[in-house]
Design an enzyme around this catalytic site. Structure first.
Site, PDB file in Angstrom:
ATOM      1  N   SER A 295       0.809  -1.215   0.000  1.00 52.14           N
ATOM      2  CA  SER A 295       0.000   0.000   0.000  1.00 52.14           C
ATOM      3  C   SER A 295       0.846   1.269   0.000  1.00 52.14           C
ATOM      4  O   SER A 295       0.360   2.335  -0.407  1.00 52.14           O
ATOM      5  CB  SER A 295      -0.940   0.006   1.204  1.00 52.14           C
TER       6      SER A 295
ATOM      7  N   ASP B 237      -3.322   6.229  11.676  1.00 56.50           N
ATOM      8  CA  ASP B 237      -2.467   5.695  10.611  1.00 56.50           C
ATOM      9  C   ASP B 237      -1.155   6.467  10.643  1.00 56.50           C
ATOM     10  O   ASP B 237      -1.095   7.619  10.211  1.00 56.50           O
ATOM     11  CB  ASP B 237      -3.138   5.843   9.252  1.00 56.50           C
TER      12      ASP B 237
ATOM     13  N   HIS C  14       1.225   5.353   6.436  1.00 56.43           N
ATOM     14  CA  HIS C  14       1.022   5.957   5.127  1.00 56.43           C
ATOM     15  C   HIS C  14       1.176   7.464   5.227  1.00 56.43           C
ATOM     16  O   HIS C  14       1.385   8.009   6.311  1.00 56.43           O
ATOM     17  CB  HIS C  14      -0.365   5.576   4.591  1.00 56.43           C
TER      18      HIS C  14
END
Length: 435
Positions: free
Chosen positions: A161, A411, A414
């Site tokens: 990702s 998160d 990312h």
């Protein structure tokens, strides 16, 4: 957007003090005098609300001792020639008054979990930094030049990702010249391909977090019902079947090797990692599994007759504090770290060591006369210094709408878009265009 006044760093103490005084004075004037800022562009005066230039206030108040050396006013930042050989990956993040090359509103490929601004992130200082190599200037990405040089070419991004995050960043920057057509995607949007018709340039992202054959019921972003079966002697056909179509590739692995897995060679179990449900198996070590996989990948790339240029991206650090992603970990910092203020976790050190070891070993086996097809894209250190650039709680829309004490999963892996990951494209362009 108004441009702050910056004075290059001098070595005399008096000048440093003067710089801070000037910056502080200007900020106070901007914020408390008229509450509006005037700038002159091409002789035409414009008025810009001060809330559009939060960079000044945040940097002066939160980072008063930060060096402001070598900040460029030129939007292209390409007027400073490189002096000798430069290690692009050794340097620091410095203030950048220009800000990002796109916005969350100007790019339509940003997914919600990376759209920090739309999800209510209140600060924007994280947008006003750029990576500065220690021994040279890194030009700002030139989307028009890049597309023109990549006519009739095909780029492939292979990994997890974070690779998808990177592709979104690149697409957003290129969209300032031409919007790409979405020409293919699988059912769950793991694998996608875009095409820039004016340049016949294609860009693909392929989901292959292990790079080798993996069998599991692994969800797109979640856990696995069964232990992952990794075949360390078989490459993943998801990318090898498309390998011959690529002119350039950006590859990465590593992170997913920390997951529970059973390792196979010749269809025979050779060990496992974190196999608490299989007491009959011995711990193989995720780093040993990753070592086998990278060796297989690098040997494939170096022995292939297909002339593709490959950038292998090193591991990127997480910035969870006071816990992990599933135990209440957070990442609320607002400015970059300086060198020496943070260190890699042991797990990331192991991954990086495997990557660098594989790359060094490859140097001894390259065929004489065969052009180098593989370069290490070493973003570990520069990414480690950016705890401020993650979505954090803003992976979710307006997570604190009902109060700041709401329990929200963060998160801290990312990157916001726009955000620090955009600088990776500056590095890629310099490596590809100028070697």
């Amino acid at each position: 957007m108004v441009k702050p006044w910056f004075i290059f760093k001098q070595y005399h103490v008096l000048v440093k003090v003067t710089v801070l005084m000037l910056l502080s004075s200007l900020v106070l004037h901007l914020l408390y005098s008229t509450n509006r800022t005037h700038s002159s562009v091409g002789g035409v005066a414009s008025i810009v609300p001060t809330e559009e230039v939060p960079f000044l206030k945040e940097i002066v108040e939160a980072e008063k001792d930060y060096s402001l050396e070598e900040i460029q006013e030129n939007p292209q930042q390409n007027q400073v020639p490189r002096k000798g050989k430069c290690d692009f990956f050794v340097g620091e993040w410095i203030p950048d008054p220009l800000g990002p090359m796109y916005t969350n509103e100007s790019c339509n490929v940003i997914t919600g979990d990376q759209d920090c601004m739309s999800h209510g992130r209140p600060d924007s200082g994280y947008l006003y930094w750029r990576w500065k190599p220690r021994d040279c200037e890194l030009p700002r990405f030139d989307a028009a030049r890049f597309l023109d040089s990549m006519r009739n070419k095909h780029w492939g991004f292979v990994g997890d990702s974070i690779s998808r995050n990177h592709v979104q960043s690149l697409l957003c920057i290129l969209s300032k010249v031409e919007a790409a057509n979405d020409v293919y995607h699988d059912e769950v949007y793991r694998d996608r391909r875009w095409h820039f018709p004016s340049y016949n340039f294609s860009l693909s992202v392929i989901w292959s977090p292990f790079l080798v054959k993996a069998i599991s019921s692994q969800g797109f972003n979640g856990g696995a019902a069964d232990d992952i079966q990794l075949h360390l002697d078989e490459l993943d056909k998801s990318w090898t079947d498309h390998y011959a179509s690529f002119d350039y590739m950006v590859m990465s692995g590593g992170k997913w090797f920390q997951k529970t897995a059973i390792y196979y060679e010749n269809n025979t179990i050779i060990g496992c990692h974190n196999c608490t449900r299989r007491t009959d198996l011995t711990e193989y070590g995720f780093d040993n599994g990753y070592r086998k996989a990278t060796k297989l990948v690098f040997e494939f790339l170096s022995s292939s007759n297909h002339n593709v240029s490959v950038l292998y991206r090193t591991t990127t650090a997480e910035h969870f504090e006071n816990g992990n992603w599933d135990t209440g970990g957070t990442c609320d910092r607002k400015i970059p770290f300086k060198q020496g203020e943070i260190s890699l976790h042991d797990l990331d050190i192991k991954l990086r060591n495997v990557e660098m070891e594989a790359f060094e070993n490859l140097k001894t086996v390259r065929c004489p006369g065969k052009r180098e097809v593989l370069k290490i894209f070493d973003v570990t250190s520069l990414s480690l210094l950016r705890p401020d650039g993650h979505p954090g709680p803003y992976r979710n829309p307006h997570p604190f709408a009902k109060g700041n004490k709401a329990k929200v999963q963060y998160d801290c892996l990312h990157w916001c878009l726009p955000g620090p990951i955009d600088s990776w494209n500056d590095l890629i362009m310099e490596m590809v265009m100028n070697g």
